[in-house]
Design an enzyme around this catalytic site. Sequence first.
Site, PDB file in Angstrom:
ATOM      1  N   CYS A 184     -29.772  31.892 -14.518  1.00 42.42           N
ATOM      2  CA  CYS A 184     -29.152  31.756 -13.194  1.00 42.42           C
ATOM      3  C   CYS A 184     -29.879  32.579 -12.132  1.00 42.42           C
ATOM      4  CB  CYS A 184     -27.677  32.165 -13.275  1.00 42.42           C
ATOM      5  SG  CYS A 184     -26.839  31.996 -11.696  1.00 42.42           S
TER       6      CYS A 184
ATOM      7  N   CYS B 254     -29.671  28.979 -10.638  1.00 41.25           N
ATOM      8  CA  CYS B 254     -28.775  28.920  -9.466  1.00 41.25           C
ATOM      9  C   CYS B 254     -29.308  29.649  -8.242  1.00 41.25           C
ATOM     10  CB  CYS B 254     -27.409  29.514  -9.774  1.00 41.25           C
ATOM     11  SG  CYS B 254     -26.918  29.587 -11.478  1.00 41.25           S
TER      12      CYS B 254
ATOM     13  N   LYS C 260     -32.804  28.450  -6.886  1.00 36.58           N
ATOM     14  CA  LYS C 260     -32.577  27.041  -6.495  1.00 36.58           C
ATOM     15  C   LYS C 260     -31.827  26.966  -5.159  1.00 36.58           C
ATOM     16  CE  LYS C 260     -28.930  25.391  -7.032  1.00 36.58           C
ATOM     17  NZ  LYS C 260     -28.300  24.979  -8.268  1.00 36.58           N
TER      18      LYS C 260
ATOM     19  N   TYR D 136     -27.252  17.317 -12.579  1.00 39.72           N
ATOM     20  CA  TYR D 136     -27.274  18.423 -11.614  1.00 39.72           C
ATOM     21  C   TYR D 136     -28.698  18.751 -11.131  1.00 39.72           C
ATOM     22  CZ  TYR D 136     -22.487  20.112 -12.732  1.00 39.72           C
ATOM     23  OH  TYR D 136     -21.137  20.256 -12.878  1.00 39.72           O
TER      24      TYR D 136
ATOM     25  N   GLU E 213     -30.388  17.949  -7.476  1.00 32.81           N
ATOM     26  CA  GLU E 213     -30.611  19.073  -6.558  1.00 32.81           C
ATOM     27  C   GLU E 213     -32.074  19.154  -6.128  1.00 32.81           C
ATOM     28  OE1 GLU E 213     -26.883  21.903  -7.866  1.00 32.81           O
ATOM     29  OE2 GLU E 213     -28.845  22.435  -8.651  1.00 32.81           O
TER      30      GLU E 213
ATOM     31  N   HIS F 136      -7.865  23.099  12.863  1.00 37.28           N
ATOM     32  CA  HIS F 136      -8.556  22.077  13.652  1.00 37.28           C
ATOM     33  C   HIS F 136      -9.546  22.691  14.633  1.00 37.28           C
ATOM     34  CE1 HIS F 136      -8.984  18.101  15.359  1.00 37.28           C
ATOM     35  NE2 HIS F 136      -8.901  18.641  16.563  1.00 37.28           N
TER      36      HIS F 136
ATOM     37  N   GLU G 245      -9.625  20.322   6.967  1.00 38.71           N
ATOM     38  CA  GLU G 245      -8.253  19.919   7.339  1.00 38.71           C
ATOM     39  C   GLU G 245      -7.915  18.530   6.803  1.00 38.71           C
ATOM     40  OE1 GLU G 245      -7.405  19.054  11.544  1.00 38.71           O
ATOM     41  OE2 GLU G 245      -9.569  18.930  11.912  1.00 38.71           O
TER      42      GLU G 245
HETATM   43  P1  NDP Z   1     -27.307  17.022 -16.910  1.00 34.41           P
HETATM   44  O1  NDP Z   1     -26.641  16.965 -18.214  1.00 34.41           O
HETATM   45  O2  NDP Z   1     -26.525  17.438 -15.723  1.00 34.41           O
HETATM   46  O3  NDP Z   1     -27.940  15.591 -16.580  1.00 34.41           O
HETATM   47  C1  NDP Z   1     -28.860  15.014 -17.462  1.00 34.41           C
HETATM   48  C2  NDP Z   1     -29.351  13.707 -16.881  1.00 34.41           C
HETATM   49  O4  NDP Z   1     -30.429  13.240 -17.670  1.00 34.41           O
HETATM   50  C3  NDP Z   1     -28.309  12.608 -16.862  1.00 34.41           C
HETATM   51  O5  NDP Z   1     -28.521  11.792 -15.746  1.00 34.41           O
HETATM   52  C4  NDP Z   1     -28.616  11.850 -18.163  1.00 34.41           C
HETATM   53  O6  NDP Z   1     -28.254  10.487 -18.112  1.00 34.41           O
HETATM   54  C5  NDP Z   1     -30.119  11.951 -18.203  1.00 34.41           C
HETATM   55  N1  NDP Z   1     -30.672  11.859 -19.556  1.00 34.41           N
HETATM   56  C6  NDP Z   1     -30.260  12.470 -20.678  1.00 34.41           C
HETATM   57  N2  NDP Z   1     -31.046  12.177 -21.706  1.00 34.41           N
HETATM   58  C7  NDP Z   1     -32.011  11.355 -21.229  1.00 34.41           C
HETATM   59  C8  NDP Z   1     -33.127  10.716 -21.799  1.00 34.41           C
HETATM   60  N3  NDP Z   1     -33.419  10.859 -23.087  1.00 34.41           N
HETATM   61  N4  NDP Z   1     -33.891   9.943 -21.016  1.00 34.41           N
HETATM   62  C9  NDP Z   1     -33.602   9.776 -19.695  1.00 34.41           C
HETATM   63  N5  NDP Z   1     -32.561  10.371 -19.087  1.00 34.41           N
HETATM   64  C10 NDP Z   1     -31.770  11.151 -19.856  1.00 34.41           C
HETATM   65  O7  NDP Z   1     -28.577  17.950 -17.139  1.00 34.41           O
HETATM   66  P2  NDP Z   1     -29.500  18.790 -16.139  1.00 34.41           P
HETATM   67  O8  NDP Z   1     -30.750  19.014 -16.885  1.00 34.41           O
HETATM   68  O9  NDP Z   1     -29.544  18.160 -14.800  1.00 34.41           O
HETATM   69  O10 NDP Z   1     -28.717  20.157 -16.001  1.00 34.41           O
HETATM   70  C11 NDP Z   1     -28.399  20.902 -17.177  1.00 34.41           C
HETATM   71  C12 NDP Z   1     -27.130  21.684 -16.986  1.00 34.41           C
HETATM   72  O11 NDP Z   1     -27.376  22.797 -16.152  1.00 34.41           O
HETATM   73  C13 NDP Z   1     -26.004  20.943 -16.282  1.00 34.41           C
HETATM   74  O12 NDP Z   1     -25.294  20.104 -17.143  1.00 34.41           O
HETATM   75  C14 NDP Z   1     -25.174  22.084 -15.779  1.00 34.41           C
HETATM   76  O13 NDP Z   1     -24.342  22.523 -16.813  1.00 34.41           O
HETATM   77  C15 NDP Z   1     -26.194  23.147 -15.454  1.00 34.41           C
HETATM   78  N6  NDP Z   1     -26.499  23.200 -14.009  1.00 34.41           N
HETATM   79  C16 NDP Z   1     -25.502  23.447 -13.108  1.00 34.41           C
HETATM   80  C17 NDP Z   1     -25.781  23.506 -11.754  1.00 34.41           C
HETATM   81  C18 NDP Z   1     -24.668  23.749 -10.792  1.00 34.41           C
HETATM   82  O14 NDP Z   1     -23.613  24.216 -11.190  1.00 34.41           O
HETATM   83  N7  NDP Z   1     -24.854  23.433  -9.504  1.00 34.41           N
HETATM   84  C19 NDP Z   1     -27.115  23.316 -11.242  1.00 34.41           C
HETATM   85  C20 NDP Z   1     -28.093  23.051 -12.266  1.00 34.41           C
HETATM   86  C21 NDP Z   1     -27.782  23.012 -13.582  1.00 34.41           C
HETATM   87  P3  NDP Z   1     -26.815   9.968 -18.563  1.00 34.41           P
HETATM   88  O15 NDP Z   1     -25.912  10.242 -17.419  1.00 34.41           O
HETATM   89  O16 NDP Z   1     -27.035   8.516 -18.790  1.00 34.41           O
HETATM   90  O17 NDP Z   1     -26.455  10.718 -19.786  1.00 34.41           O
END
Ligand code: NDP
Length: 459
Positions: free
Chosen positions: A42, A47, A50, A184, A188, A448, A453
Site C-alpha cells: 500500500c 494505494c 497510485k 481495480y 485506475e 446545498h 445531498e
Molecule cells: P481484480 O481482481 O480487481 O481484477 C482482475 C481483473 O482481471 C478482472 O477484470 C478479471 O476479469 C481479469 N482477469 C482475471 N484473470 C484473467 C485472465 N486469466 N485473463 C484475463 N483477464 C483476467 O484484480 P486487480 O489486479 O485489478 O487488483 C487486485 C486487488 O488489489 C483488488 O482485487 C483489490 O483487492 C486490490 N486493490 C484495491 C484498490 C482500491 O481499494 N482502490 C486499488 C488497487 C488494488 P473477470 O472480471 O472476468 O474475473
Amino acid sequence: MTYDYDLLVIGAGSGGLAAAKRAASYGAKVGIIENDLVGGTCVVRGCVPKKLLVYASQFSHFYQDAVGYGWEAVKPKFHWSKLTEIVDTEVNRLSQLHTSFLDQSKVDLIRGQASFLDARTIIVNQGQGKTATPQTFTADRILIATGSEAILPKSPGIEYALTSRELFKLQEQPKRMAIIGGGYIGIEFAGIFNALGTEVIQIVRGDKILRGFDDDIRTHLQDAMHQRGIKILTESQVERLEKTVNGTVLSLIGDSAPPTVEVDAAVLFAIGRAPNTADLGLDLAGVAMTDRGAVAVNEWSQTTQPHIYAVGDVTNRANLTPIAIDEGRAFADTVFGNTPRAVNYANIPTAVFSQPEVASVGLSEDMARERQGQENVKIYRSIFRPLYHSLTGSTEKTLMKLVVDRQSDRVLGAHMVGKEAAEIIQSVAISLSKGATKQDFDNTMALHPSTAEEFVTMS
Ligand code: NDP
C-alpha cells in the site's frame, strides 16, 4: 520454554505493522521481519503512490475545465520523470516514518527474507549469495503478514509484460499502452495514463469491467471511460506478446477483438493478485493452505497451527488495506490485549480511483434481489450533470443509487460514480453500519449545493 520474542511478525506491510505496534503496546516483545521497504504494497507500490499519480493526472482535466470558468487556455507541459522522482521521494519518506514508528513502539526491525524452520523457529536470510548471513529467531507466537503479488499468465512473451509494481519505475511515459484486466488496478491505471495523454487500450475478458460491482455502476463507468478516450475491448484475451522495433504486439482472441494490437513497451497485466506464500516453509510449520493458495485461517485469524496467525492479503479474505490493518489489530487485541474481537466484514466501503471515481458500500442491486427476493428490493437512482460541469462543457454525468429493502425500508447498498465518490460513500457507510432506513436518509437535512445531498433527496 523461553523464546526470543513473544511475537514475530513476517512482513512489515499494513497488517503486519498494525499488529506489531498494537501487540507491543500491550507489553509484548515484538520483532518484525521485512525484506523490502517498510510499509508494504500500500505504501510502497500501491494505494499511496497510485493516489498521487491519480492526483497528478487530474490536473489535465482542471486545465481544460478552467477555460469554461473564464481562464485563458494554456498548453501545460507534463514531465513523467519529474513526477515519478517526487513520488519515489515521498514513498521513501513515508517508509522511513513507518520505520521510526516501529522504533518508537520498541518493535525490533529485522531485515531479510524469512521462512519457517519449524513451528517456532524462523530463519532470516540477510544479504544474498556468499554474503548471506542467516539468523534464526524463536517466538511464542508468529504472525504471517506477507501480502500478495500480481499474477501473470503463462502466455508466450509474458516477459514483455509489466505489473503495477514496475509501473512506478517506468523510465518514460508511454505514448500507447495496453492494460489487461478490468478490475481495480487496470481501471485506475487506465484513468491515470489516459488523463496524462497516453493512448490507452484496455483488454477485458468479460462483457463489462468491474465484475462484482453494481451493474449500473459498471455500465456508467465503462461509458464514461470510453467517452474520455479509453478504448475498451471486451470479451477479448491476450494470446501472446511479441517484441517489435516499434514496441510490443499483442495477439488477441475473442469474437469482437482485432487480431492484433500494437503498443509501446507498456503492457500492464492487472488480472488479480495471489497470496505470497512461496518459500515460507509453511509445511515445516504445519500451517495449512486453502485450495486457492492462501493461508487458511479461522475468524480469529488463527491458522491450523494454533500459535501461528495470518492477516491481510496472504489470507485472501477481503484484500483491502483497512481490512488488513483491522485484522492485525484484532489479532493483537485478542492475543495480547485480553480483549477478544473478530473483524466485522459487513458493509465494507470500497472505492476505485477511476476517472470518474467509483465508490460503493453494501449490496449491489443484483446481490440484494438474490438475497431478499426479486420483489423485495426498491431502487432509487439519480443520474444528473453535476453543477461543476454546467460551465465546463463536459457532458459527463454523476450516478448515485440506493438499494433499499422494501419491507424494513433499510438501506442495503449505496453506490456512486462521480467526483469525490470515495469521500461521500465513506460517510454513507456509517449510516449503513447503523442500519439506517431510507426514511432516515430522507429525514436528514440536505446540504446545498452539494453532490452528496442527492443521497438524502432521492424519491
Ligand atoms: P481484480 O481482481 O480487481 O481484477 C482482475 C481483473 O482481471 C478482472 O477484470 C478479471 O476479469 C481479469 N482477469 C482475471 N484473470 C484473467 C485472465 N486469466 N485473463 C484475463 N483477464 C483476467 O484484480 P486487480 O489486479 O485489478 O487488483 C487486485 C486487488 O488489489 C483488488 O482485487 C483489490 O483487492 C486490490 N486493490 C484495491 C484498490 C482500491 O481499494 N482502490 C486499488 C488497487 C488494488 P473477470 O472480471 O472476468 O474475473
